[in-house]
Design an enzyme around this catalytic site. Sequence first.
Site, mmCIF file in Angstrom:
data_model
loop_
_atom_site.group_PDB
_atom_site.id
_atom_site.type_symbol
_atom_site.label_atom_id
_atom_site.label_comp_id
_atom_site.label_asym_id
_atom_site.label_seq_id
_atom_site.Cartn_x
_atom_site.Cartn_y
_atom_site.Cartn_z
ATOM 1 C CG ASP A 297 -0.842 -2.580 -0.664
ATOM 2 O OD1 ASP A 297 -1.168 -1.898 -0.223
ATOM 3 O OD2 ASP A 297 0.362 -3.022 -1.653
ATOM 4 C CB ALA A 298 -5.121 -0.027 -0.999
#
Length: 498
Positions: free
Chosen positions: A270-271
Site C-alpha cells: 500500500d502507499a
Amino acid sequence: MDTIQSSATEVTTRPADPDRLRRMAAGTLMPGFTGIAVPVWILDAYDAGLAAVCLYGTNVASPVQLRELCAGLRSHAPNSLIAVDEEGGDVTRLHYRTGSNQPGNAVLGRLDDVELTAASASAIGHELAGLGINLNLAPDADVNSAADNPVIGVRSFGAEPDLVARHTAAWIRGLEDAGVASCAKHFPGHGDTTTDSHLSLPKVTADAATLDVRELAPFRALVAAGGATVMTSHILVEALDSDHPATFSSRILQDLLRGRMGFEGVIITDALDMAGASAQTGVPEAAVRALMAGADLLCLGSDTTPALFEQTLAAITRAVQAGRLPLERLADAAARTATLAGRFPAASAAEIQEAAVRGQGGLKETELLDGERIAEAFEVSPAAEKWLAREEPVAIVQVETGANFAVGHVPWGPAAATRAIVSEGEVPDGARVAVVGRGLDAEHPLWTTFARLRAEGHAVIAVECGLPRGGADIVTYGASLAVSQALTSLLLGGGSAS
C-alpha cells in the site's frame, strides 16, 4: 515462477556496481506524480529502469486528457506497468470527476451473483485496457468485520468470509480475463480495524484461529484463482507479528503468504506515504524495510516528488551496499515485477489513439446494471415504503458529508445524478422530503435537518448512502454514480435521474 527465479539468479551473478543497483532498485518502485501531464522526471526515471507509475484522481481532468496522458506514457514506456486504483463503486480514479459507472463491492455482495461481479470487473478491465493501463489495485478483499471501520466499509463485499472469498475470486477472474492484472488487498485483512492507516497504525487483536477463518479466507481464494498480485496493509496484526506491521513483516509476507499459503505472484505495498507506514521512519526507510520483508513493488504515493524518488533510490542502494538488504532479495523483487509486466502486455500508444477515434476503449459511459437491479440491493424500511407510495411532490436534500482518503473528493449521492437537489430552506410547502447523507452516526448533522423538516410538517425519510448505522429508512450500500442514479430514480418514482 521458474522464469522469475532464473532472471533473479542471472542478475545477481553480475557485479553490483552502483549504476546496476540503482537500475535494479528503480525496477521495484511505483511513484505517483502531481498534475494532469506526465512530468519530465517520470520519463527520465523510466529511462533509468523505473518499473511502474500509479495514476490517481488528481491526474484526471477529462476523458480526452486521460487518454492523451496514458498514450504519452505508453509511447515512452511500452512494456512497463501503469497502475490505477479503480475499485468501482465509491473508489474510482477513471471517473473521479463524475463518480463510477459501476455499483461497487458492497452492492455486488448484497446481490450475491458471482457472474455479475465478474462482469462488473470485466467492464472495468476493458476500460483500463483501452487506456493502456495493465495493473489495477483492486479488488478490495477485506472482510468488513468491524461495522464502524472508517476506511473499508462499502469497499468490501461484506462481513461474511465465504461470500467475500467467492466474489474476490470472481472479480479477479473478470478483470484478468480482460487483460489487466488484479491486486487483492489489503493483506492479511484490514476489515477488523477502527482506525484509518492513512492517519495512524491500526491494530488487529483477533486471535490466530479467527484470522484464519475470517480475514485469510478471501486471500486463499486469491491464491486458488491465480491472482497476479496482492497488496499489503499497514496494520499491526498482533497474532501474526506483534512487532512489525504487515508491510514490514517477513513472518506475514514470506512465512505466511508465500510459504504456508503458496502465493507466487507479486507483492505490492500500500502507499508508503501513509502514516501507518512511514510516519516514524520516512518513505525511503519504509521502502527498504518493505523490500527486506518480502515486498516486490513499492507504491510510493500520489504526490511523489523527484527529490523523494531519488532519496528512495539512494536508500535502497545504500541498504544493499551495507548488507542490510540482500542483493538477491532486491533482484528477486525486480524480476517478479518485470515478469508481471510481460504477463500483462498493454495497448500501445497507437492502439489507444485508434480506439479513441473508433469510440472504443477507455471511459465508457454505459452502465452494467439497470437501476432496478441495483436497487434490489437497497434496504428499504416499511416507513420508506409508505413514503414512496405517497403522492406529494418529492424534494431531495443532500447533507454534505466528507469521505475517507481512499475515496477522495468524488461526486456522490443524488447530487451526482440529478439537478433536482434543493437546500433545506428551498423545500416547497407540502413536499415529502428525502434527506440524504452517508456515515449516519448519531452525531451526523443530517439528523438536525431531518428533525427541522419533520417539525415543519413534511413527510421525511433519511437515506444512508453507505452501510447501515441505525436510523436510516433507506440504505444503499454505496454512493457511486450508478448507485446514486438508481436511488434518485427510486425516490422520484421511476422518473429520469438527469
